[in-house]
Design a protein around this motif. Structure first.
Motif, mmCIF file in Angstrom:
data_model
loop_
_atom_site.group_PDB
_atom_site.id
_atom_site.type_symbol
_atom_site.label_atom_id
_atom_site.label_comp_id
_atom_site.label_asym_id
_atom_site.label_seq_id
_atom_site.Cartn_x
_atom_site.Cartn_y
_atom_site.Cartn_z
ATOM 1 N N ALA A 171 20.541 -5.670 -6.309
ATOM 2 C CA ALA A 171 21.559 -6.714 -6.360
ATOM 3 C C ALA A 171 22.042 -6.904 -7.797
ATOM 4 O O ALA A 171 21.255 -6.791 -8.741
ATOM 5 N N PRO A 172 23.330 -7.174 -7.998
ATOM 6 C CA PRO A 172 23.861 -7.358 -9.356
ATOM 7 C C PRO A 172 23.094 -8.429 -10.120
ATOM 8 O O PRO A 172 22.785 -9.503 -9.580
ATOM 9 N N GLY A 173 22.773 -8.113 -11.372
ATOM 10 C CA GLY A 173 22.095 -9.073 -12.238
ATOM 11 C C GLY A 173 20.627 -9.250 -11.949
ATOM 12 O O GLY A 173 19.983 -10.144 -12.522
ATOM 13 N N THR A 174 20.044 -8.416 -11.089
ATOM 14 C CA THR A 174 18.640 -8.548 -10.716
ATOM 15 C C THR A 174 17.829 -7.408 -11.325
ATOM 16 O O THR A 174 18.265 -6.254 -11.301
ATOM 17 N N ARG A 175 16.670 -7.730 -11.839
ATOM 18 C CA ARG A 175 15.776 -6.720 -12.381
ATOM 19 C C ARG A 175 14.609 -6.468 -11.435
ATOM 20 O O ARG A 175 14.235 -7.329 -10.653
ATOM 21 N N PHE A 176 14.044 -5.286 -11.542
ATOM 22 C CA PHE A 176 12.907 -4.929 -10.712
ATOM 23 C C PHE A 176 11.697 -5.776 -11.106
ATOM 24 O O PHE A 176 11.432 -5.995 -12.289
ATOM 25 N N ASP A 177 10.978 -6.255 -10.111
ATOM 26 C CA ASP A 177 9.809 -7.113 -10.326
ATOM 27 C C ASP A 177 8.560 -6.242 -10.466
ATOM 28 O O ASP A 177 8.089 -5.659 -9.486
ATOM 29 N N TYR A 178 8.042 -6.158 -11.685
ATOM 30 C CA TYR A 178 6.836 -5.377 -11.952
ATOM 31 C C TYR A 178 5.562 -6.225 -11.867
ATOM 32 O O TYR A 178 4.459 -5.665 -11.943
ATOM 33 N N ASP A 179 5.688 -7.521 -11.736
ATOM 34 C CA ASP A 179 4.533 -8.400 -11.933
ATOM 35 C C ASP A 179 3.938 -9.000 -10.664
ATOM 36 O O ASP A 179 2.723 -9.215 -10.595
ATOM 37 N N THR A 180 4.753 -9.282 -9.665
ATOM 38 C CA THR A 180 4.220 -9.885 -8.449
ATOM 39 C C THR A 180 3.350 -8.876 -7.705
ATOM 40 O O THR A 180 3.760 -7.725 -7.518
ATOM 41 N N PRO A 181 2.150 -9.257 -7.286
ATOM 42 C CA PRO A 181 1.279 -8.324 -6.550
ATOM 43 C C PRO A 181 1.998 -7.738 -5.336
ATOM 44 O O PRO A 181 2.800 -8.402 -4.677
ATOM 45 N N LEU A 182 1.697 -6.487 -5.048
ATOM 46 C CA LEU A 182 2.364 -5.743 -3.989
ATOM 47 C C LEU A 182 1.317 -5.286 -2.979
ATOM 48 O O LEU A 182 0.283 -4.724 -3.352
ATOM 49 N N GLU A 183 1.605 -5.517 -1.699
ATOM 50 C CA GLU A 183 0.634 -5.140 -0.676
ATOM 51 C C GLU A 183 0.402 -3.636 -0.663
ATOM 52 O O GLU A 183 -0.714 -3.167 -0.411
ATOM 53 N N GLY A 184 1.441 -2.853 -0.924
ATOM 54 C CA GLY A 184 1.322 -1.404 -0.827
ATOM 55 C C GLY A 184 0.543 -0.753 -1.948
ATOM 56 O O GLY A 184 0.040 0.366 -1.780
ATOM 57 N N ILE A 185 0.465 -1.403 -3.126
ATOM 58 C CA ILE A 185 -0.292 -0.863 -4.259
ATOM 59 C C ILE A 185 -1.145 -2.006 -4.814
ATOM 60 O O ILE A 185 -0.684 -2.799 -5.629
ATOM 61 N N GLN A 186 -2.373 -2.070 -4.367
ATOM 62 C CA GLN A 186 -3.246 -3.180 -4.721
ATOM 63 C C GLN A 186 -4.208 -2.768 -5.836
ATOM 64 O O GLN A 186 -4.760 -1.666 -5.825
ATOM 65 N N LEU A 187 -4.399 -3.679 -6.786
ATOM 66 C CA LEU A 187 -5.370 -3.479 -7.863
ATOM 67 C C LEU A 187 -6.622 -4.269 -7.498
ATOM 68 O O LEU A 187 -6.679 -5.482 -7.681
ATOM 69 N N LEU A 188 -7.631 -3.562 -6.970
ATOM 70 C CA LEU A 188 -8.844 -4.251 -6.528
ATOM 71 C C LEU A 188 -9.698 -4.691 -7.703
ATOM 72 O O LEU A 188 -10.357 -5.726 -7.653
ATOM 73 N N ASP A 189 -9.702 -3.891 -8.762
ATOM 74 C CA ASP A 189 -10.332 -4.261 -10.020
ATOM 75 C C ASP A 189 -9.732 -3.351 -11.089
ATOM 76 O O ASP A 189 -8.788 -2.608 -10.818
ATOM 77 N N ALA A 190 -10.252 -3.391 -12.286
ATOM 78 C CA ALA A 190 -9.649 -2.650 -13.392
ATOM 79 C C ALA A 190 -9.633 -1.143 -13.165
ATOM 80 O O ALA A 190 -8.834 -0.427 -13.779
ATOM 81 N N HIS A 191 -10.496 -0.649 -12.281
ATOM 82 C CA HIS A 191 -10.595 0.793 -12.087
ATOM 83 C C HIS A 191 -10.509 1.202 -10.624
ATOM 84 O O HIS A 191 -10.933 2.310 -10.261
ATOM 85 N N THR A 192 -9.916 0.364 -9.786
ATOM 86 C CA THR A 192 -9.814 0.691 -8.361
ATOM 87 C C THR A 192 -8.443 0.311 -7.824
ATOM 88 O O THR A 192 -7.982 -0.816 -8.031
ATOM 89 N N LEU A 193 -7.793 1.257 -7.140
ATOM 90 C CA LEU A 193 -6.506 1.017 -6.499
ATOM 91 C C LEU A 193 -6.641 1.203 -4.997
ATOM 92 O O LEU A 193 -7.438 2.023 -4.528
ATOM 93 N N ARG A 194 -5.802 0.498 -4.269
ATOM 94 C CA ARG A 194 -5.704 0.692 -2.829
ATOM 95 C C ARG A 194 -4.239 0.831 -2.469
ATOM 96 O O ARG A 194 -3.415 -0.010 -2.826
ATOM 97 N N PHE A 195 -3.913 1.913 -1.783
ATOM 98 C CA PHE A 195 -2.555 2.155 -1.303
ATOM 99 C C PHE A 195 -2.522 1.842 0.188
ATOM 100 O O PHE A 195 -3.333 2.374 0.961
ATOM 101 N N VAL A 196 -1.582 0.976 0.593
ATOM 102 C CA VAL A 196 -1.454 0.582 1.989
ATOM 103 C C VAL A 196 -0.078 1.043 2.482
ATOM 104 O O VAL A 196 0.958 0.647 1.920
ATOM 105 N N LEU A 197 -0.065 1.881 3.529
ATOM 106 C CA LEU A 197 1.152 2.506 4.034
ATOM 107 C C LEU A 197 1.548 1.914 5.374
ATOM 108 O O LEU A 197 0.687 1.471 6.153
#
Length: 619
Positions: A171-197
């Motif tokens: 959308a015009p004037g909108t930037r991509f949100d890098y900060d809000t947690p995402l269900e599809g790419i979860q950070l379980l801890d500093a060294h663990t990721l979970r991908f949900v498809l």
């Protein structure tokens, strides 16, 4: 590495060969203490036959830049250097991923102790790798502001919430949100990721091997350099960028912060060559060379002479194997020439997992569309083309005719399959054109469109001599069926940009496999990738439905049957004319050890060794 658009034949622009020699050592001053000479640095000298563009993984689409970034950045997984068939192995990951029963949830743990290459942004302190750095690489590919050529591929994986976030950022004037947690790419801890498809993805593991597209990146580095991030690649890989002279020279040096990694592999039990390499190099610390120097040599004769003179160490596939016009000298009848054999030159000759193809713009009013007369025109043009003539006269025998989009060595490829894709039948082409109203109404020897307007094709091409040879084959074949064709000449990057913008009618290009699964090549026919990987802009709901189904199925007979359906639809509608699969003739000087052709990946510089003494002995 993902599928990447590339020129169909090798490049051959006028450019001087870049000599990559070192400075002579200074003489000792009388009376000064003699210092023991250090071992000479091990320098691997290679070449690209076309210029790079950038070293920002999220913004590059050319194979040459990706070959460099593949040695600077790392992904969670990669491939065993010696295993054939290909075997996925951990890189940044600590072991193989865990997944649920239906392949919709994948959990990956990272190794600890990995740090990024030093950069002023880090303030002189080691910067450890964390899970957020891996997630950031995925998010950058999805950010519309980066215009990633891989965005539609990431969209197709169905990482929950990612596509909605990408759409919101358009959308015009909108930037991509890098900060809000995402269900599809979860950070379980500093060294663990979970991908949900959103759907089963049995082969999702191979997507985690794309080190030149979806690598771990430090967010603070990207934000600090902003629009110049392509000049400041900072990764966790074996090399770092030392020098870059655009379009001329690239120098990588050993990354001092690279973790201790030792040579190891698992060649097949009956692979004698693989076991010999393993015995020779097992346990050696990687990378084995101190520096890699890349010369950009776009004209074929200087490429060949630079190799013969020992100014470059290797001519290898994808970025510059033996130029076609010199293949009869280098590999007469498919065997290494005696003069090269006497010099100890190594030959690696193989059928590549790639294709050369011509696309028809499906949005073009002349050649595009799904109407019967438009399909008939494209099929007639395909039938008129003599691929054997191209192979014989232009490619000097270094290719085989292609039957489908699926490439040799990938799942779904069947060497026994035959289709109209490779058929050469000008009589049938003329009959098809007559049937659908493409006839010569004014007697000038050339056909008109069914509505009576002139039929004039416009094929985009490049200015180098070898493209003139390709053009001549097309011109002769089309004249034989009474069709005019004009050739529009521009530089390859310009044609790529125009193709992405939908303004080219027809254009030849190349495609290389990025993974062991053949569905990757079929994405050029996939509607949701129109204007990106799908430069033809082919949109057929039936084809897309098959592709979506294939994504969710495990390998097996049911999925193999769907491969066959896709091949038939590709030949029936002909949005692309798949021309040939190319044969690679790769030459390496005897002082380079450990090379093995990588079918689907392009990071190997750290896996080979160079013997400076042997190089010096050969003069």
């Amino acid at each position: 590495m993902p599928r990447t658009t590339q020129p169909a034949p090798p490049r051959s622009r006028q450019r001087r060969a870049l000599l990559l020699g070192g400075l002579a050592a200074p003489l000792a001053t009388p009376g000064t203490a003699q210092v023991a000479p250090q071992a000479p640095a091990k320098v691997l000298r290679v070449m690209f036959n076309s210029a790079e563009t950038s070293f920002d993984p999220a913004r590059i689409s050319d194979l040459y830049s990706r070959t460099v970034t593949a040695h600077i950045f790392e992904s969670l997984y990669g491939y065993d250097h010696l295993a054939r068939p290909a075997r996925v192995v951990p890189r940044l990951a600590d072991g193989m991923p865990e997944h649920n029963a239906d392949f919709t949830v994948w959990t990956v743990k990272l190794k600890t102790g990995i740090v990024f290459a030093d950069d002023p942004v880090f303030g002189g302190k080691p910067r450890p790798l964390v899970a957020a750095d891996v997630a950031y690489g995925f998010l950058r590919a999805a950010d519309p502001a980066n215009k990633s050529s891989f965005a539609s591929e990431v969209e197709s994986w169905g990482l929950r919430g990612l596509n909605a976030r990408r759409k919101a950022a358009m959308a015009p004037g909108t930037r991509f949100d890098y900060d809000t947690p995402l269900e599809g790419i979860q950070l379980l801890d500093a060294h663990t990721l979970r991908f949900v498809l959103d759907k089963p993805r049995p082969r999702f593991l191979t997507k985690l091997t794309f080190n030149s597209i979806l690598p771990a990146q430090a967010r603070e580095v990207v934000e600090h350099y902003g629009e110049t991030i392509g000049e400041h690649p900072v990764g966790t890989g074996p090399f770092k960028l030392k020098q870059w002279v655009r379009g001329s020279k690239i120098v990588l040096e050993r990354n001092p912060q690279f973790r201790e990694l030792r040579y190891d592999a698992q060649p097949a039990a009956d692979d004698a060559d693989g076991h010999a390499l393993l015995a020779r190099f097992k346990g050696r610390r990687l990378p084995m060379v101190d520096q890699v120097e890349v010369a950009i040599i776009e004209e074929n004769q200087p490429q060949w002479l630079s190799f013969l003179n020992g100014e470059i160490d290797a001519l290898v596939a994808n970025v510059g194997s033996v130029p076609l016009e010199f293949a009869p000298l280098a590999v007469p009848n498919g065997r290494l020439a005696p003069n090269l054999a006497r010099r100890g030159v190594q030959l690696h000759r193989n059928l590549r997992a790639d294709s050369a193809l011509l696309f028809f713009n499906m949005d073009d009013p002349v050649v595009g569309g799904l109407a019967p007369e438009k399909v008939a025109l494209r099929r007639a043009l395909s039938l008129a083309y003599d691929a054997d003539r191209e192979i014989r006269l232009v490619r000097r025998g270094q290719a085989v005719p292609a039957q489908s989009p699926v490439m040799p060595g990938t799942r779904g490829y069947d060497p026994a399959f035959r289709s109209a894709m490779s058929a050469y039948d000008p009589a049938r082409a003329r009959a098809l054109l007559d049937l659908y109203g493409y006839v010569d109404r004014d007697g000038d020897g050339f056909r008109e469109l069914p509505d009576g307007r002139p039929l004039v094709l416009q094929m985009s091409t490049e200015p180098e001599q070898i493209y003139r040879l390709f053009n001549d084959v097309w011109r002769r074949c089309l004249l034989a069926i009474g069709v005019r064709c004009e050739f529009r000449i521009a530089q390859w990057p310009t044609n790529l940009k125009s193709a992405q913008g939908g303004t080219l009618q027809m254009w030849m290009l190349g495609d290389s496999a990025a993974e062991p699964d053949g569905q990757d090549a079929l994405r050029r026919w996939y509607g949701p990738e129109s204007g990106q990987g799908n430069l033809a802009r082919f949109r057929l709901p039936a084809f897309d439905a098959i592709m979506d189904r294939m994504q969710t199925l495990p390998d097996g007979p049911e999925r193999d049957a769907l491969f066959l359906e896709c091949k038939k639809l590709a030949a029936a509608y002909m949005p692309y004319k798949v021309l040939v699969h190319r044969i690679a003739n790769e030459l390496l000087h005897p002082w380079v050890g450990g090379y093995r052709r990588a079918p689907f990946w392009n990071d190997w510089w750290h896996m080979v060794d160079v013997d400076p003494a042997l190089r010096a002995a050969h003069g």
